[in-house]
Design an enzyme around this catalytic site. Structure first.
Site, short mmCIF file in Angstrom:
data_model
loop_
_atom_site.label_atom_id
_atom_site.label_comp_id
_atom_site.label_asym_id
_atom_site.label_seq_id
_atom_site.Cartn_x
_atom_site.Cartn_y
_atom_site.Cartn_z
N GLY B 53 34.58 19.21 26.59
CA GLY B 53 33.24 19.61 25.45
C GLY B 53 32.22 20.53 26.32
O GLY B 53 32.41 20.41 27.92
N SER B 54 31.48 21.30 26.09
CA SER B 54 30.52 22.47 26.92
C SER B 54 29.46 21.63 27.02
O SER B 54 29.43 20.58 26.81
CB SER B 54 30.31 23.69 26.71
OG SER B 54 31.65 24.38 25.99
N GLY B 55 28.34 21.69 27.92
CA GLY B 55 27.18 21.20 28.29
C GLY B 55 27.23 20.61 29.65
O GLY B 55 26.20 19.51 29.65
N HIS B 56 28.49 20.56 29.99
CA HIS B 56 28.82 19.53 31.69
C HIS B 56 28.55 20.79 32.88
O HIS B 56 29.34 20.44 34.13
CB HIS B 56 29.46 18.99 31.66
CG HIS B 56 30.26 18.03 30.16
ND1 HIS B 56 28.80 17.09 30.19
CD2 HIS B 56 31.17 17.33 29.21
CE1 HIS B 56 29.44 16.54 28.93
NE2 HIS B 56 30.43 16.84 28.64
N LYS B 104 39.37 13.88 31.06
CA LYS B 104 39.08 12.84 30.77
C LYS B 104 38.23 12.02 29.24
O LYS B 104 39.31 12.37 29.00
CB LYS B 104 37.04 13.51 30.43
CG LYS B 104 36.77 14.39 31.69
CD LYS B 104 35.54 14.36 32.01
CE LYS B 104 34.39 15.40 31.05
NZ LYS B 104 35.65 16.88 30.43
N ASP B 109 38.95 14.44 23.88
CA ASP B 109 39.80 14.99 24.45
C ASP B 109 41.21 14.31 25.06
O ASP B 109 42.31 14.88 24.84
CB ASP B 109 39.37 14.26 26.27
CG ASP B 109 38.17 14.98 25.86
OD1 ASP B 109 36.62 14.64 25.12
OD2 ASP B 109 37.78 16.02 26.80
N HIS B 218 27.07 12.89 27.31
CA HIS B 218 26.53 13.24 26.55
C HIS B 218 25.64 12.34 25.33
O HIS B 218 26.08 12.82 24.33
CB HIS B 218 27.84 12.48 25.39
CG HIS B 218 29.90 13.17 26.15
ND1 HIS B 218 29.95 12.87 27.47
CD2 HIS B 218 30.25 14.58 26.13
CE1 HIS B 218 31.38 13.16 27.35
NE2 HIS B 218 31.36 14.32 26.74
#
Ligand code: ADP
Ligand code: ADP
Ligand code: MG
Ligand code: MG
Ligand code: MG
Ligand code: MG
Lengths: 199, 330, 330, 199
Positions: B53-56, B104, B109, B218
């Site tokens: 996911g994006s945001g990391h 991950k 995922d 998250h």
């Protein structure tokens, strides 16, 4: 008998109710997840209806297989492969008949749900979409409306459970007391089935 | 929650356009959401593909480049990418030597990468996989989805990336990646929740005067909420949670990682406390990295990751790397 | 406001201990608050010393190393360091070729560096000074303390640092630094205020749905408050505020800088908009840097800095640099 | 006549009131500055009293010169060099006499304030410490209590002004309506003078 058009209506009705309920699904995914379930499914089912319009498969199996593939390609997360597999395997089980009976569908849907449990490893009571889907398919013999009620009750019944699969399981006992977002969206999916049937 | 965005729907695409403009050394496919080293495929070398996911950020796109990832697939915010992205990435970087997926351990995922692996193998691409599950806050048992992958992802990507760069075969790159994961443990705390663009408000309420112990990346709440602690107390709690689960005999790599909104000033101060506790516990430190590497949007907080290294892993850690987010030696 | 600290009084000392542990390539004098390159003084080369209040990390301590600063003096949070620190730093790094002070234009920084320069010259150290004043949000007039020094500090430190590394004499390094400052302009916006450890709460109230335009890097409010804008609108406002004040004929370096709490995902998206506006305005871009470089503790927001460069300045920008916060070419 | 002990008491009284009022000074520095004035002066005057105890200079000039040097070495920011210069130059102007008259002190204090305006370039009305210091020194002829009142009035009178020096000037017209933190701490410094005198 249920034709391709019925399954198209199912998908359209699901897309509409997911669109309507997206914020609620995301809100449910917030205390015990990562706050994306509503936007995930909205994106996915919008793509499903768009692709069904464009490609217009003419068999029940074709509609669901395409819908499933589209979910896999556009949703991501846990729910993408799981819902995608559910529809794709249900579609495959329906084969290339141009019409199917309600009993055919019930059997195929069970195959789809079994694929979900194989893929995700969730058992009933693990606080997942399975807790709405399994009661629904068990009730399908009594008609779509009965399945809807069973799915809704199954979703509500996830609240006191401790999650054992998916993100909510990280919370341990803190997952207790919250309704599972995936079970909730499964109830929407099953309700849309009744809606497509005009119930 | 205010954000520096246009609309939530285009956040990932906008970021990819911005990455493309800032990094001519990367090929950024905005439509298909794949970030690839410009020189890929590198003849005869194993390729590394990761994503999530994006945001990391900078994980994973900021770790694409010589010595680390060959390609990254960014999903929607906090949502695993789809198999199509991973397949496209694998096809773009495979030189014939095979592709290692660094995944991950989250249900999404894992499922999506597994599907991609099947599709890629259908196309004749050899795929191996390393699953990262380093977060000791989650018990790895039948009652959970297993440990989460967090800070150790950076160690796996860097060290396996160095092994691949040296021309090691797929099996050895995979084995190295697995070893790094097995040698790594993490623990994270949150001083605030984060806000996703889609939700637009904090993912959970965290009153003033309290913190969450054992959070992931998250915006999920952690395992436990407590009255606010000092930096030194948090360091003790985090390091001890890790050492409960591993007893390093070799020196460790230390990652003191910011969740996104904690100032670097505080992270360095926290590092001082982490080092103090490690010394007190008799753990030798080989290298230390402090900064925002595996983030959680605008969450305030930090995580500690330890990775036990022998001489060979340390050599690979020190090997040159040239990415947007991590760079040395070249 | 929760912070990852022990007590407000030791925040800077704690951070310096943490820096020392993470960066063996630096000599960190925690008691006297001076961060020095381990290899200083470098024979025959001009040394660069900068410093300012803490809370802007990685500026300045993260920019100490080959190709950039020789030493940095961190003050208390948002408080200029004292002359003793600067004098000590200058004495530690001077090889006889002289020392360039890079000073952000704030009353406190200017006064303290001026005092230090006097003291250093008394001790026989040749001192030159570059004053950085790039923030177009402040009118440079009799009615203000002049423009603030913000993002351009990074450009001055990098480019003058490269000139010093090449062995250029003090006068030329100083002239280069001044030219970079004259060629640079910045504009910043805040989506939230920041909280200093001493105050423990936000420095100003910024209601949901509003933003501050034209902020500095010390938690001061900006020149104007407006209803929240999109990333694209903010990019237009910021770039146009800069272009009102400069008309670059040469290509520019672009710094899209985070204030501390804005996720990198958003910064990259903001960069996409900044680049769009620059293209629309006919400004050519030579290089772009996106990240948290000149921060304001946990403030959410971003600033844009443009620096017009000819071939020589671009060459110096591209020259190798090896610091904790900026690194390439070595 | 005022001896070294009087000036030591001045510094101690200033340190105590700065300690008491630190949060208020920081709060005033928050809307139009960077929220550090209170902690800056607290750190500085604590160091001043500590060093005066250790080194114990025996002349008025010695006490103030040392106090000023100490502020310069420990405060930083704008107020460190400015207050440091104020005390150091006042001290230098007092020379090495072991006692000074109130008039001597008033003249020396004016020299110190002039050094502040030279260093910082602030004119009266620029909304700085100068707006409390100048009225105070003008009133010193009428005694310390009169100076205190003048300084306090001067500080309050900064509220409607637009800042032209220091950080607050960046705000333009938005600096209007806030009392200047430096003028406020200057009023504390002058009030401590009266306190040291037993007024
Ligand atoms: N292993 C699993 N088996 C069945 N359903 C699962 C499993 N893991 C998660 N789910 C369902 O997926 C839902 C979450 O979906 P979503 O939020 O879209 O994905 P993610 O958790 O990746 O963010 C959960 O509420 C749960 O019902
Ligand atoms: N040029 C100047 N001349 C006189 N006083 C000044 C000047 N600049 C600032 N000041 C005073 O300093 C005060 C601020 O001090 P402080 O907050 O400690 O320093 P900084 O502004 O560096 O954070 C202001 O309130 C003002 O009274
Ligand atoms: Mg989710
Ligand atoms: Mg998700
Ligand atoms: Mg200050
Ligand atoms: Mg201040």
């Amino acid at each position: 008998m249920l034709d391709a058009d019925f399954f198209r209506r199912w998908m359209t009705a699901t897309a509409a109710s997911v669109e309507r309920e997206a914020d609620r699904l995301t809100a449910l995914d917030s205390p015990i997840g990562d706050a994306d379930h509503g936007s995930n499914l909205r994106r996915g089912f919008a793509a499903v209806t768009a692709t069904l319009e464009k490609e217009a498969p003419d068999t029940p199996g074709g509609v669901l297989t395409l819908a499933g593939r589209q979910l896999i390609s556009t949703v991501g997360g846990a729910s993408g492969p799981l819902y995608g597999t559910l529809l794709r395997r249900t579609g495959k089980a329906l084969g290339d008949a141009s019409e199917v009976s309600e009993a055919d569908f019930a059997a195929a849907f069970r195959t789809g749900i079994e694929a979900v449990t194989t893929l995700g490893g969730a058992a009933p009571g693990d606080k997942t979409m399975v807790d709405a889907l399994l009661p629904a398919v068990d009730a399908l013999g009594d008609g779509f409306a009965a399945a809807r009620t069973a799915a809704e009750e199954g979703a509500v019944a996830t609240t006191p459970l401790q999650a054992r699969k998916g993100r909510a399981s990280y919370l341990g006992e803190r997952s207790i007391g919250h309704q599972d977002p995936g079970a909730t969206s499964s109830a929407l999916l099953v309700a849309a089935l009744a809606e497509a049937n005009g119930d | 929650m205010k954000m520096l965005i246009n609309v939530p729907e285009t956040v990932v695409a906008d970021a990819l356009r911005g990455m493309a403009a800032a990094h001519p050394e990367l090929t950024v496919d905005v439509d298909n959401r794949v970030i690839v080293r410009r020189d890929a495929p590198v003849e005869g070398k194993v390729a590394l593909v990761s994503g999530g996911g994006s945001g990391h950020e900078p994980l994973h796109g900021g770790f694409v480049g010589p010595g680390m990832l060959s390609a990254a697939c960014p999903g929607e915010v906090f949502t695993s990418p789809v198999p199509d992205q991973m397949l496209r990435a694998a096809a773009a970087v495979d030189s014939g030597a095979g592709v290692l997926f660094v995944v991950k351990n989250y249900t999404g995922d894992v499922l999506n990468f597994d599907m991609a692996a099947e599709l890629a193998e259908d196309e004749g691409i050899r795929i191996a996989k390393v699953l990262v599950d380093d977060d000791v806050a989650v018990t790895d048992s039948l009652y959970t989805a297993g440990r989460r992958g967090t800070g150790a992802t950076l160690f796996v990507e860097k060290i396996a990336g160095a092994a691949a760069d040296e021309g090691q075969p797929l099996e050895r790159v995979e084995a190295t990646g697995r070893q790094v994961n097995e040698n790594s443990r993490s623990f994270g705390v949150a001083l605030s929740a984060c806000s996703t663009p889609a939700k637009g408000s904090p993912t959970f309420d965290l009153p003033d005067g309290e913190l969450e112990l054992g959070v992931g990346i998250h915006g999920e709440p952690g395992r436990e909420r407590r009255p606010m602690m000092t930096s030194g107390e948090i360091a003790e709690f985090a390091v001890d949670a890790i050492l409960d689960d591993m007893s390093p005999r070799n020196p460790v790599l230390v990652l003191v990682n910011g969740m996104g909104a904690t100032p670097l000033l505080e992270l360095y101060g926290f590092n001082a406390e982490v080092q103090r506790v490690l010394t007190a516990r008799g753990v030798a430190v080989a290298r230390t990295l402090v900064g925002n590497y595996v983030t959680s949007l605008d969450m305030a907080g930090a995580s500690v990751t330890l990775c036990q290294v022998d001489g060979e892993l340390l050599r690979l850690w020190d090997a040159p790397v040239r990415t947007a987010g991590l760079r040395w030696g070249i």
